[in-house]
Scaffold this motif. Structure first.
Motif, PDB file in Angstrom:
ATOM      1  N   LYS A 147     -68.358  18.590  71.606  1.00 45.53           N
ATOM      2  CA  LYS A 147     -68.412  17.231  71.046  1.00 45.53           C
ATOM      3  C   LYS A 147     -67.063  16.525  71.187  1.00 45.53           C
ATOM      4  CE  LYS A 147     -71.936  18.140  67.531  1.00 45.53           C
ATOM      5  NZ  LYS A 147     -72.250  18.014  66.093  1.00 45.53           N
ATOM      6  N   TRP A 173     -81.392  13.456  53.374  1.00 50.30           N
ATOM      7  CA  TRP A 173     -81.112  13.389  51.921  1.00 50.30           C
ATOM      8  C   TRP A 173     -82.414  13.134  51.156  1.00 50.30           C
ATOM      9  CZ3 TRP A 173     -76.838  15.637  51.063  1.00 50.30           C
ATOM     10  CH2 TRP A 173     -75.636  15.326  51.705  1.00 50.30           C
ATOM     11  N   SER A 216     -67.871   6.106  53.727  1.00 52.50           N
ATOM     12  CA  SER A 216     -69.256   5.644  53.545  1.00 52.50           C
ATOM     13  C   SER A 216     -70.221   6.810  53.378  1.00 52.50           C
ATOM     14  CB  SER A 216     -69.700   4.803  54.740  1.00 52.50           C
ATOM     15  OG  SER A 216     -69.896   5.635  55.859  1.00 52.50           O
ATOM     16  N   HIS A 267     -78.987  10.375  58.589  1.00 55.82           N
ATOM     17  CA  HIS A 267     -78.817  11.483  57.644  1.00 55.82           C
ATOM     18  C   HIS A 267     -79.495  11.160  56.306  1.00 55.82           C
ATOM     19  CE1 HIS A 267     -76.657  15.337  57.889  1.00 55.82           C
ATOM     20  NE2 HIS A 267     -76.891  15.326  56.589  1.00 55.82           N
ATOM     21  N   THR A 292     -71.286  13.999  53.910  1.00 56.34           N
ATOM     22  CA  THR A 292     -72.300  14.923  54.419  1.00 56.34           C
ATOM     23  C   THR A 292     -72.079  16.363  53.948  1.00 56.34           C
ATOM     24  OG1 THR A 292     -72.401  13.527  56.376  1.00 56.34           O
ATOM     25  CG2 THR A 292     -73.417  15.695  56.578  1.00 56.34           C
ATOM     26  N   MET A 342     -73.517   0.242  54.191  1.00 55.28           N
ATOM     27  CA  MET A 342     -74.376  -0.585  55.047  1.00 55.28           C
ATOM     28  C   MET A 342     -73.650  -1.850  55.487  1.00 55.28           C
ATOM     29  SD  MET A 342     -77.120   1.210  55.416  1.00 55.28           S
ATOM     30  CE  MET A 342     -78.418   0.146  56.019  1.00 55.28           C
ATOM     31  N   GLY A 347     -74.104   9.911  63.972  1.00 54.18           N
ATOM     32  CA  GLY A 347     -74.544   8.564  64.335  1.00 54.18           C
ATOM     33  C   GLY A 347     -73.507   7.522  63.961  1.00 54.18           C
ATOM     34  N   VAL A 348     -72.993   7.584  62.716  1.00 47.67           N
ATOM     35  CA  VAL A 348     -71.974   6.627  62.295  1.00 47.67           C
ATOM     36  C   VAL A 348     -70.691   6.869  63.088  1.00 47.67           C
ATOM     37  CG1 VAL A 348     -70.602   5.754  60.362  1.00 47.67           C
ATOM     38  CG2 VAL A 348     -72.964   6.482  59.968  1.00 47.67           C
ATOM     39  N   SER A 390     -63.694  16.937  65.617  1.00 47.88           N
ATOM     40  CA  SER A 390     -65.023  17.547  65.574  1.00 47.88           C
ATOM     41  C   SER A 390     -64.864  19.049  65.472  1.00 47.88           C
ATOM     42  CB  SER A 390     -65.821  17.194  66.828  1.00 47.88           C
ATOM     43  OG  SER A 390     -67.069  17.875  66.792  1.00 47.88           O
TER      44      SER A 390
HETATM   45  N1  LIG Z   1     -73.010   4.368  52.731  1.00 47.16           N
HETATM   46  C1  LIG Z   1     -73.826   4.037  53.718  1.00 47.16           C
HETATM   47  O1  LIG Z   1     -74.285   2.910  53.801  1.00 47.16           O
HETATM   48  C2  LIG Z   1     -74.135   5.030  54.788  1.00 47.16           C
HETATM   49  C3  LIG Z   1     -74.707   4.611  55.996  1.00 47.16           C
HETATM   50  C4  LIG Z   1     -74.923   5.543  56.999  1.00 47.16           C
HETATM   51  C5  LIG Z   1     -74.596   6.874  56.770  1.00 47.16           C
HETATM   52  N2  LIG Z   1     -74.089   7.254  55.564  1.00 47.16           N
HETATM   53  C6  LIG Z   1     -73.742   8.668  55.312  1.00 47.16           C
HETATM   54  O2  LIG Z   1     -72.769   9.050  56.285  1.00 47.16           O
HETATM   55  C7  LIG Z   1     -72.982  10.419  56.652  1.00 47.16           C
HETATM   56  C8  LIG Z   1     -73.161  10.496  58.162  1.00 47.16           C
HETATM   57  O3  LIG Z   1     -74.396   9.916  58.495  1.00 47.16           O
HETATM   58  P1  LIG Z   1     -74.993  10.057  59.965  1.00 47.16           P
HETATM   59  O4  LIG Z   1     -76.351   9.452  59.947  1.00 47.16           O
HETATM   60  O5  LIG Z   1     -73.970   9.610  60.942  1.00 47.16           O
HETATM   61  O6  LIG Z   1     -75.157  11.675  60.034  1.00 47.16           O
HETATM   62  P2  LIG Z   1     -75.224  12.663  61.276  1.00 47.16           P
HETATM   63  O7  LIG Z   1     -75.608  11.889  62.491  1.00 47.16           O
HETATM   64  O8  LIG Z   1     -76.049  13.808  60.860  1.00 47.16           O
HETATM   65  O9  LIG Z   1     -73.690  13.130  61.463  1.00 47.16           O
HETATM   66  C9  LIG Z   1     -73.047  14.012  60.605  1.00 47.16           C
HETATM   67  C10 LIG Z   1     -71.697  14.410  61.238  1.00 47.16           C
HETATM   68  O10 LIG Z   1     -70.830  14.911  60.188  1.00 47.16           O
HETATM   69  C11 LIG Z   1     -70.039  15.944  60.670  1.00 47.16           C
HETATM   70  N3  LIG Z   1     -70.108  17.095  59.746  1.00 47.16           N
HETATM   71  C12 LIG Z   1     -71.153  17.518  59.036  1.00 47.16           C
HETATM   72  N4  LIG Z   1     -70.823  18.582  58.266  1.00 47.16           N
HETATM   73  C13 LIG Z   1     -69.544  18.823  58.506  1.00 47.16           C
HETATM   74  C14 LIG Z   1     -68.641  19.792  58.041  1.00 47.16           C
HETATM   75  N5  LIG Z   1     -68.997  20.728  57.143  1.00 47.16           N
HETATM   76  N6  LIG Z   1     -67.401  19.759  58.509  1.00 47.16           N
HETATM   77  C15 LIG Z   1     -67.026  18.821  59.403  1.00 47.16           C
HETATM   78  N7  LIG Z   1     -67.863  17.865  59.874  1.00 47.16           N
HETATM   79  C16 LIG Z   1     -69.099  17.875  59.441  1.00 47.16           C
HETATM   80  C17 LIG Z   1     -70.562  16.352  62.027  1.00 47.16           C
HETATM   81  O11 LIG Z   1     -69.594  16.097  62.977  1.00 47.16           O
HETATM   82  P3  LIG Z   1     -69.095  17.225  64.028  1.00 47.16           P
HETATM   83  O12 LIG Z   1     -70.266  18.128  64.250  1.00 47.16           O
HETATM   84  O13 LIG Z   1     -68.701  16.432  65.224  1.00 47.16           O
HETATM   85  O14 LIG Z   1     -67.924  17.941  63.406  1.00 47.16           O
HETATM   86  C18 LIG Z   1     -71.824  15.538  62.228  1.00 47.16           C
HETATM   87  O15 LIG Z   1     -71.905  15.094  63.528  1.00 47.16           O
HETATM   88  C19 LIG Z   1     -74.187  10.911  55.857  1.00 47.16           C
HETATM   89  O16 LIG Z   1     -73.754  11.612  54.709  1.00 47.16           O
HETATM   90  C20 LIG Z   1     -74.902   9.627  55.480  1.00 47.16           C
HETATM   91  O17 LIG Z   1     -75.678   9.759  54.306  1.00 47.16           O
HETATM   92  C21 LIG Z   1     -73.854   6.366  54.590  1.00 47.16           C
END
Ligand SMILES: NC(=O)c1ccc[n+]([C@@H]2O[C@H](COP(=O)([O-])OP(=O)(O)OC[C@H]3O[C@@H](n4cnc5c(N)ncnc54)[C@H](OP(=O)(O)O)[C@@H]3O)[C@@H](O)[C@H]2O)c1
Length: 321
Positions: free
Chosen positions: A192, A48, A243, A44, A246, A270, A167-168, A187
């Protein structure tokens, strides 16, 4: 070389800022080396970046991508640790205030070649394919640190994973299951939720649903849309490990519950090189493998970005140059 880059920023239509084309081969600073990328996974974070989060106009065009598995200049199969810390920094790289991820200050991994500090290379276990290994350095490492380092969760604890499809989130389900946690997931999508159960979740609920009982910990990456539910889901003394956000960064704070029930809110970002090493060992020893939604040639990266932007992903999207 072929690469996928952010050509500009567009907060409303991030895909319009995506550029696929020829870019110069990377420059290699002292202490760095180049890796021939065999697989890179989408996060994700890359969306961003297209929206302009974490990048400045003068850094454009910026090659996207944090994660890679490939072959180094000596022919070794390697995984790239995506956290770039100062060469003088000692200890936990995620705590270096000047740290960055690939594609934030230095060109990323959605290319045929990427330059990385030598110390960021780890041997790729032969048991993992390049595609699987490329899923580990960001999403899977983040999940590992959330559950075990920051969350300190022990077998038998009940953990709620918000937004099962990401992914996370899929990594949290698989790793939590492998570590003997009782994993519940939410979800928005029924399909899902079913897949989350097949992946190892013990129960799956609609987003915001009332739970049968309160949980020990919640793993948050969704943010504003699920935060209130996360706070209300916790037992007294429970913890939220967060972490990502979204759906937006400004949820209601629920301050009264936080102090009255003595809840902990724990940030996580991370992971260290050492944690990545332990994560890979866990994958090999326990037969755990990252869930890949689909693998696409790098030339078709646009389709992968589209799928993520629509929220259709279940697991990781991987690109192969
Ligand atoms: N701090 C760090 O080091 C770090 C590392 C990795 C990721 N992140 C952050 O973690 C987040 C997830 O990353 P990712 O790569 O796993 O993203 P991703 O694969 O795009 O997954 C996002 C998931 O969030 C859920 N979602 C999104 N909008 C939503 C909403 N309005 N209501 C409910 N659920 C919602 C969805 O789940 P459902 O469709 O199943 O409901 C979706 O599968 C991102 O914001 C990313 O920037 C941070």
């Amino acid at each position: 070389m072929l690469a996928v880059a952010a050509a500009r920023f567009d907060a409303d239509d991030p895909l319009s800022a995506l550029d696929l084309g020829e870019r110069p081969e990377p420059e290699v600073p002292a202490g760095w080396t180049t890796v021939t990328v065999k697989a890179a996974s989408l996060n994700h974070h890359d969306l961003w970046s297209l929206r302009g989060v974490g990048l400045r106009e003068e850094q454009l065009p910026m090659i996207l991508g944090c994660d890679a598995a490939g072959v180094d200049q000596d022919g070794n199969e390697v995984v790239v640790h995506a956290v770039i810390s100062d060469p003088e920094w000692r200890g936990d790289e995620t705590l270096d205030p000047s740290r960055s991820l690939l594609s934030e200050k230095h060109p990323g991994t959605f290319a045929e070649q990427v330059a990385v500090p030598r110390r960021n290379l780890l041997p790729k276990p032969p048991e993992l394919s390049f595609e699987e290994a490329a899923c580990l350095p960001t999403a899977w490492l983040t999940a590992y640190r959330m559950l075990f380092t920051r969350g300190g969760l022990v077998p038998g604890s009940t953990v709620l994973v918000q937004g099962a499809g990401g992914g996370v989130a899929t990594a949290l389900i698989v790793l939590g299951n492998a570590a003997g946690l009782r994993v519940w997931a939410t979800s928005r999508s029924e399909a899902k939720r079913e897949r989350a159960l097949r992946l190892g979740a013990d129960q799956a609920f609609e987003s915001g649903a009332r739970l049968p009982e309160r949980v020990d910990a919640v793993m948050e990456t969704v943010g504003a849309a699920t935060w209130s539910h996360s706070v209300k889901a916790l037992k007294p003394g429970g913890k939220i490990v967060i972490s990502g956000a979204t759906s937006g960064p400004s949820p209601p704070a629920e301050l009264t519950r936080v102090f009255f029930l003595q809840l902990s809110v724990i940030g996580s970002t991370m992971g260290t090189r050492e944690e990545l090493d332990r994560l890979m060992r866990l994958c090999v020893d326990r037969g755990v493998r990252p869930l890949i939604d689909r693998a696409l040639p790098l030339r078709e990266a646009h389709a992968g970005f589209e799928e993520m932007a629509r929220g259709d992903v279940f697991g990781k999207i991987v690109f192969t140059p």
